[in-house]
Scaffold this motif. Structure first.
Motif, PDB file in Angstrom:
ATOM      1  N   TYR A  95     -52.915  93.106  50.592  1.00 51.34           N
ATOM      2  CA  TYR A  95     -51.555  93.031  51.104  1.00 51.34           C
ATOM      3  C   TYR A  95     -50.594  93.642  50.097  1.00 51.34           C
ATOM      4  O   TYR A  95     -50.834  93.594  48.889  1.00 51.34           O
ATOM      5  CB  TYR A  95     -51.172  91.575  51.384  1.00 51.34           C
ATOM      6  N   ALA A  96     -49.503  94.148  50.616  1.00 48.26           N
ATOM      7  CA  ALA A  96     -48.534  94.804  49.734  1.00 48.26           C
ATOM      8  C   ALA A  96     -47.707  93.775  48.968  1.00 48.26           C
ATOM      9  O   ALA A  96     -47.334  93.987  47.821  1.00 48.26           O
ATOM     10  CB  ALA A  96     -47.615  95.711  50.540  1.00 48.26           C
ATOM     11  N   THR A  97     -47.410  92.658  49.613  1.00 49.41           N
ATOM     12  CA  THR A  97     -46.585  91.646  48.954  1.00 49.41           C
ATOM     13  C   THR A  97     -47.236  90.276  49.088  1.00 49.41           C
ATOM     14  O   THR A  97     -48.093  90.045  49.949  1.00 49.41           O
ATOM     15  CB  THR A  97     -45.189  91.546  49.580  1.00 49.41           C
ATOM     16  N   TYR A  98     -46.803  89.409  48.212  1.00 51.24           N
ATOM     17  CA  TYR A  98     -47.318  88.055  48.241  1.00 51.24           C
ATOM     18  C   TYR A  98     -46.935  87.349  49.539  1.00 51.24           C
ATOM     19  O   TYR A  98     -47.706  86.569  50.090  1.00 51.24           O
ATOM     20  CB  TYR A  98     -46.766  87.299  47.038  1.00 51.24           C
ATOM     21  N   GLU A  99     -45.725  87.674  50.052  1.00 47.68           N
ATOM     22  CA  GLU A  99     -45.258  86.985  51.246  1.00 47.68           C
ATOM     23  C   GLU A  99     -46.173  87.283  52.436  1.00 47.68           C
ATOM     24  O   GLU A  99     -46.500  86.407  53.233  1.00 47.68           O
ATOM     25  CB  GLU A  99     -43.815  87.406  51.574  1.00 47.68           C
ATOM     26  N   GLN A 100     -46.565  88.550  52.571  1.00 40.73           N
ATOM     27  CA  GLN A 100     -47.459  88.910  53.683  1.00 40.73           C
ATOM     28  C   GLN A 100     -48.764  88.132  53.596  1.00 40.73           C
ATOM     29  O   GLN A 100     -49.272  87.606  54.587  1.00 40.73           O
ATOM     30  CB  GLN A 100     -47.745  90.415  53.644  1.00 40.73           C
ATOM     31  N   SER A 148     -44.691  90.634  37.398  1.00 40.98           N
ATOM     32  CA  SER A 148     -43.664  90.149  38.337  1.00 40.98           C
ATOM     33  C   SER A 148     -43.306  88.719  37.991  1.00 40.98           C
ATOM     34  O   SER A 148     -44.079  87.789  38.232  1.00 40.98           O
ATOM     35  CB  SER A 148     -44.197  90.228  39.775  1.00 40.98           C
ATOM     36  N   GLN A 149     -42.148  88.556  37.400  1.00 40.23           N
ATOM     37  CA  GLN A 149     -41.709  87.230  37.002  1.00 40.23           C
ATOM     38  C   GLN A 149     -41.646  86.298  38.213  1.00 40.23           C
ATOM     39  O   GLN A 149     -42.190  85.209  38.211  1.00 40.23           O
ATOM     40  CB  GLN A 149     -40.334  87.331  36.333  1.00 40.23           C
ATOM     41  N   GLY A 150     -41.002  86.788  39.247  1.00 43.67           N
ATOM     42  CA  GLY A 150     -40.755  85.942  40.410  1.00 43.67           C
ATOM     43  C   GLY A 150     -42.032  85.397  41.016  1.00 43.67           C
ATOM     44  O   GLY A 150     -42.103  84.233  41.424  1.00 43.67           O
ATOM     45  N   LEU A 151     -43.048  86.235  41.072  1.00 43.48           N
ATOM     46  CA  LEU A 151     -44.315  85.839  41.668  1.00 43.48           C
ATOM     47  C   LEU A 151     -44.806  84.504  41.137  1.00 43.48           C
ATOM     48  O   LEU A 151     -45.188  83.601  41.892  1.00 43.48           O
ATOM     49  CB  LEU A 151     -45.353  86.934  41.375  1.00 43.48           C
ATOM     50  N   PHE A 152     -44.764  84.351  39.804  1.00 44.01           N
ATOM     51  CA  PHE A 152     -45.380  83.174  39.223  1.00 44.01           C
ATOM     52  C   PHE A 152     -44.581  81.920  39.527  1.00 44.01           C
ATOM     53  O   PHE A 152     -45.134  80.846  39.682  1.00 44.01           O
ATOM     54  CB  PHE A 152     -45.580  83.384  37.722  1.00 44.01           C
ATOM     55  N   GLU A 153     -43.271  82.107  39.643  1.00 43.21           N
ATOM     56  CA  GLU A 153     -42.485  80.935  40.020  1.00 43.21           C
ATOM     57  C   GLU A 153     -42.781  80.516  41.451  1.00 43.21           C
ATOM     58  O   GLU A 153     -42.867  79.334  41.766  1.00 43.21           O
ATOM     59  CB  GLU A 153     -40.992  81.219  39.796  1.00 43.21           C
TER      60      GLU A 153
END
Lengths: 375, 375, 375, 375, 375
Positions: D51-56, D78-83
């Motif tokens: 997937y291209a993004t974590y949300e998908q 990606s900082q945001g990902l881990f949060e």
């Protein structure tokens, strides 16, 4: 010779007679005449005296039923004494045998709330570079502490001073606190001993770096043996303190646990220190070995430099010392190729010059390889 | 050759036939004829006798139902005997196999309150510098102790003397006390063995410092092997004593615990001593290695001093041995630069003087570097 | 080259394909065709036969429901076989994978009273001086023992002979006793292996003392590696026996515990022996190193003796080979100090005498320093 | 230079900034862009996609509530990902910090039935002869496994293939089985790594025996360091597996215990292998040292043979090069003892013959001492 | 000299006065004047200030009963202060003695829910290559943390910054969390210290490979001693963290356990790292030793090559420098075998040619043996 004797005599356990009856009380041949000291005290009371006989001391103890007593016997040269002690203090003969056999491992034994403790007092002999240790045996009862030692001297004077001066809480505390205080003072004296060993090691290191001799390694290795021996003494001290720590509260009151814990911490610190110093002796051995190798290197460098310079030169000189004839001795025919250099006007100075250049080149080569540095 | 044989033959376990039935009782080929000793005693009674046959001994035991018996069988050369023992004393065949296989680790086994103990009696052979050990097997019952050993000699005589003389409490105590006494005497003899090893090590140290030879290191290393072997014997002794200590009170009565504890302490002391001595052999190896290096250094110093002094001098002599002609052989022209030194009246003494100065300078240089010290 | 190959191929675990599915049964490429042996017996009955197929063997087992069976399969070259075994004996695929991957540590697993045991049969290859080991996998059930091995040969024949001959109690005992007997025989063969290693070490020691070569140290170190490997095999054997010892009574009946205890004792003895031998290889390395050093010393001694004697003599000869002129070639003036020795009638014999004395003195010096001894 | 840098950069833990807030999520500067992979499956279903993004990815997981998911995120940039991950999977910030700090010891933590596991994937770099390791972090939930790694490459492809092909039981098992499978594959790849180290060691051994150079020892020692490092990784792997083994049945179902036990056995085998190889590097060092010594011996032999032969010969030649006069230059008197050999017709050939004999004798002596053998 | 002083003074424990009363508060002679810092905070509140006297600080604490306080006292030069602290915070005198004796092992003691913790702050002195450590003593109560240290500087500023900025959860957490944060920051600074040691080791390795001197080994060994010392500090840190981990939930709340577990993991990682580095110093010693040996080899090669080439040549030249007479000085008879070579026209050039060939052959021989490679 002297050294050999010393080491053996310090391992007295190796000389004891095998096959003795357990509990057999054999007074050592060269023992000192016993001396009897008594310190009695309670909150408002303090008395300290040496008695001529055990009976006088015993009587004084009976006259003071409310005090706590530190009965301090030094010197073992009296068979009867020990049998009386066994009877009066209800000591197991095996324990009294341990007292007399001055080579026991530190240990603690507990029987109906009474403790029997063996500890070892240390001294570092600065001339002989060896450890000397004297066994201190401690029996504790509800209102007394009985200590036995073979020597007149000991390391307990700081404690006696503290009791005399009434400083701190020692006079208010139960007799087990005195036991703790004795063990603590004994352990306290281990630190300066290691301190002296540490200084001695630094001396040895200096000697190795500056002018090591055949003896130096022997000294390092014998110091290592002393550290092995020290370790053999301190490990059971640690086990002993640990066993004391885990004892019931009616033996070691909760309020005193922190003191024993403190002493236990000290034994661990001691083991740490000894182990580090033991590892350092290995480093000293390696340093010595490398110094010997470096020395060899230097010796070989001298040989190689001198030989490399002069052996080729000698060869050249040898060539021009050959006696090839310039002419046929029979026909008188001149041999043009027979060492014509010998008959040139400047051959000799030229040869000297070439030799000098060779020497300079070689010296430069050795200089570049750094052979002149580490002399 | 002899040495090789010895080591092998002492590791008998490595020669045993593999694949035998467990519990198979194979009498060793070279075993001694068994001899039968019986010591019987109670408080007011003592009898000691050697019997010609096992049956006679057995009958005497039956005649004395109130006494305690120490049945002492030495020499294994009788197949039938062991089968009778297995039957009479209800011994497990595996245990009897252990008795006959004279290479067991020390151990204790307990079955319905009866103990089977294996211990090893030690001797130090001063000529061969090796440990000799003989296995002693002990079976205990409520009123007897049965000991078995392959040799006629043992180290138990001090104990027999104590029983004979009635000294101490041994005759009043239950038979487990005799077992303790046997184990204690056996262990007691380990200390002088280590004492002899210690003396031998000091001899070796002396040899290394004074005149080490090729053999010396071999001796140190084979002593180390003996210490490894000793350790292999003493460790299970310790485990054994520990196991005995933790046994139920109906096997080891509380009043005897302190004796077993004492013996246990001895095994710990033994391990301490062996470990220290083993570490000391490593020191001896290092000392030997450094002595060899020092020797090499000395050899090289001799070579270097001699070469450094004489090789340059030889060169100088070689120079003045060259045959550069003083004049052109054809024209007769004199070469002024062709070795003019040869034709000066004081060249020779001056040269000798310069050579002497060179030698003195070099000797001073070597002296300053301390090369003459450690010869 | 050959050696390298051997070591790798003996560490088969290092070549296995990573990432396989757990429980994946991959028959090794070079496996032997399986052979099927069955030994069936009870108190009055004994039968032993090789079967052509697994099915025939299986049928015979079903025909003898009252007997105990030892199913003995040798050679793994049949995929189908292992799947049938997994199904028939309810073996976990992971366990069967362990059987096929011939490099498992010895271990025991227990599942609903059935045991899965891995042990390793040892052989010492006297030519290559390496250990060869073959994995033996044992599954036990209530009335059978199933053994699997990749080789046709094994060391279990003494056990088979015992069953055949009906000696001992083996036929009366439950099938777990056969398991014990198998493990015991396997372990029994470790002792002669160590015996052979021990002999080999003595050979090596002899070689080192007499004529060590470059290869000798390589052999010592590769023997050490073999001992490391042996240790790696025996340690888990010990853990395994220990685990068996601690198993429930319905798996190991109390009456058999003593047998397993005996086997456990053997593993401890093995570890003792291996550790000692491993320590001895370190001694061999030290011996080798010291031999090399001693040799170097000897080489240097030869050089130093020869050089120290002849270099100074050469110098002296060189001096009298110098060509200092006796007289001024121009004036004819005689130089009195220019090598007057050359013109004395007895200079030459006196010089020879002095040289001889010098040689004798030097030889005496070297003799005193003991340099002639250790050649 | 390059090498130094490498070692440091592999010990990233030594460079981390001290004093950070615990739980602080700092994305490493040089991290890769994250990629998102999802494998979803149940008995009859399988789907694998990037997937291209974590949300998908997250949405797809929500669409498949009945499947088990392996969420596989590679690259940390990606900082945001881990949060988001911390929030979505209820991960403790300290654990997420461990994920991002790529130098953690392998470990397992358990919280309310969910596991957090750190393991390390190994690779052997054949050119640089160093270990490379990448941290793999695994979070498990009831129906998912979340793996995080900083690299795009890993060693898990064999496992992915197994899931894809539906071979084995992996699709039927709970998600904890996938966790096991991941750990098992990671460990599986340790064996070929050690295999490569083993081959490299054999190469080094060959080099040492044939033509050791200054660098060779450096290589051996740096290999030893790698093994020390490997050991530091595998020990906690073993502790981790052990901890997993001892976990409650609701975390590791009984039917899977045998798998974890198998993996635990593998870690023990790994430690065995690493320890053996580490001991073998010590053997290599000894081999190297002895090779250097042997070489020195050979060098000295050459020197000694040549010197011993020619130095005495040179002396003899020197003697007959002396210029002792045959007659008194003034009186003409003939000195009969002044080098009469010079004036004999066969002196020269006789001398040459004697010299030849001397050389032959010396060569024979050296041959007998075996000095020509080991060149 | 300087160095020696340093090592001793860092082992202050070895200099302390033995026999002091337990709990005796002796202020060290060279102590700093105390400074008093107070950080007070709760969720919405933060205050930080230095006070001139302890009384002022104490008063401010009393004014803020709802806040949590970090009382931070630096410098010990005030006897009265410590007695006040003992009284105000109900500290056991033995603990306060430990605070003042700046050489305690890290440890934790717990009494009625209050903790007394000793930890050591590390610094690596890059010039002297030694570890410097300062003891930090921490007492915790329900709403305060009291830290004491002898130096003004410390490594806690990152933590102070975090509290100031209000980042993270530190202000919301109970005071035990601050304790954790302090310990964590202290441990955090150990990693860069090891990092610096690691860099220093690589420098040393480089020096050994390139131009080792006599001092180099000394540096390696003293670094090893520092690592031994570091290990002696970190081991008890680990024990301390472990003890904290196992404490009751009312002391360490469950929600904080994961933090202490994290710190415990760090201590294990530290020990791993220290052990690896310690093993690496042994490798450095081996590298050094081999470098010295290699150097010796090179020196010997130079000597051997030069000697082997020129000594035989010199001999040849010496032969033709002999003075064997061509004819009988009395009869004039020509000796045909007396050095006829001297009287051939091309002897000299032929001899020179032969000599050249010899040199070339020897050089080729040495080249083939690889003696020219490793210079």
């Amino acid at each position: 010779m002297a050294k050999r004797k010393t080491r053996r005599s310090r391992n007295k356990i190796l000389d004891r007679k095998a096959g003795n009856r357990p509990g057999h009380l054999a007074v050592p041949a060269e023992a000192f005449t016993p001396r009897f000291f008594l310190i009695s005290f309670h909150d408002q009371f303090f008395e300290e005296k040496e008695y001529a006989t055990y009976e006088q001391l015993k009587q004084r103890v009976h006259e003071l039923p409310d005090a706590r007593h530190w009965i301090d016997i030094r010197g073992y040269n009296s068979q009867g004494l020990f049998e009386k002690l066994v009877a009066d203090f209800k000591i197991h003969p095996l324990q009294m045998e341990d007292v007399l056999n001055d080579y026991q491992r530190p240990k603690v034994e507990q029987d109906q709330g009474r403790l029997f403790i063996i500890t070892r007092m240390l001294r570092w002999s600065a001339e002989q570079h060896i450890l000397e240790d004297v066994q201190l045996s401690v029996f504790t009862g509800s209102n007394y502490v009985l200590t036995l030692q073979s020597d007149y001297d000991d390391c307990l004077n700081p404690l006696r001073d503290r009791i005399r001066s009434g400083l701190g809480v020692i006079r208010q505390r139960p007799s087990i606190y005195i036991t703790y205080a004795i063990l603590d003072v004994v352990l306290d004296f281990y630190f300066p001993v290691i301190g002296k060993i540490s200084s001695y090691m630094e001396e040895l290191e200096q000697t190795i770096l500056e002018q090591p001799s055949k003896q130096t390694l022997g000294q390092v290795l014998s110091l290592k043996n002393e550290l092995i021996r020290l370790r053999r003494i301190v490990w059971p001290e640690r086990d002993k303190m640990n066993e004391l720590l885990r004892m019931d509260e009616h033996i070691i009151p909760a309020s005193l646990q922190i003191y024993f814990r403190d002493a236990y911490d000290h034994t661990i610190q001691l083991i740490d220190l000894i182990d580090s110093h033991k590892e350092m002796t290995s480093s000293l051995v390696e340093l010595y070995m490398s110094t010997v190798s470096n020395r060899m290197n230097n010796i070989m460098k001298v040989l190689t430099i001198i030989s490399s310079i002069f052996i080729p030169l000698s060869f050249v000189a040898g060539v021009y010392g050959m006696n090839f004839s310039r002419e046929d001795p029979e026909t008188g025919e001149v041999f043009r190729y027979s060492m014509p250099e010998l008959y040139q006007p400047f051959s000799y100075p030229i040869l000297l010059f070439i030799m000098t250049v060779l020497v300079v080149l070689q010296l430069y080569f050795f200089y570049r390889k750094g052979w002149f540095k580490s002399f």
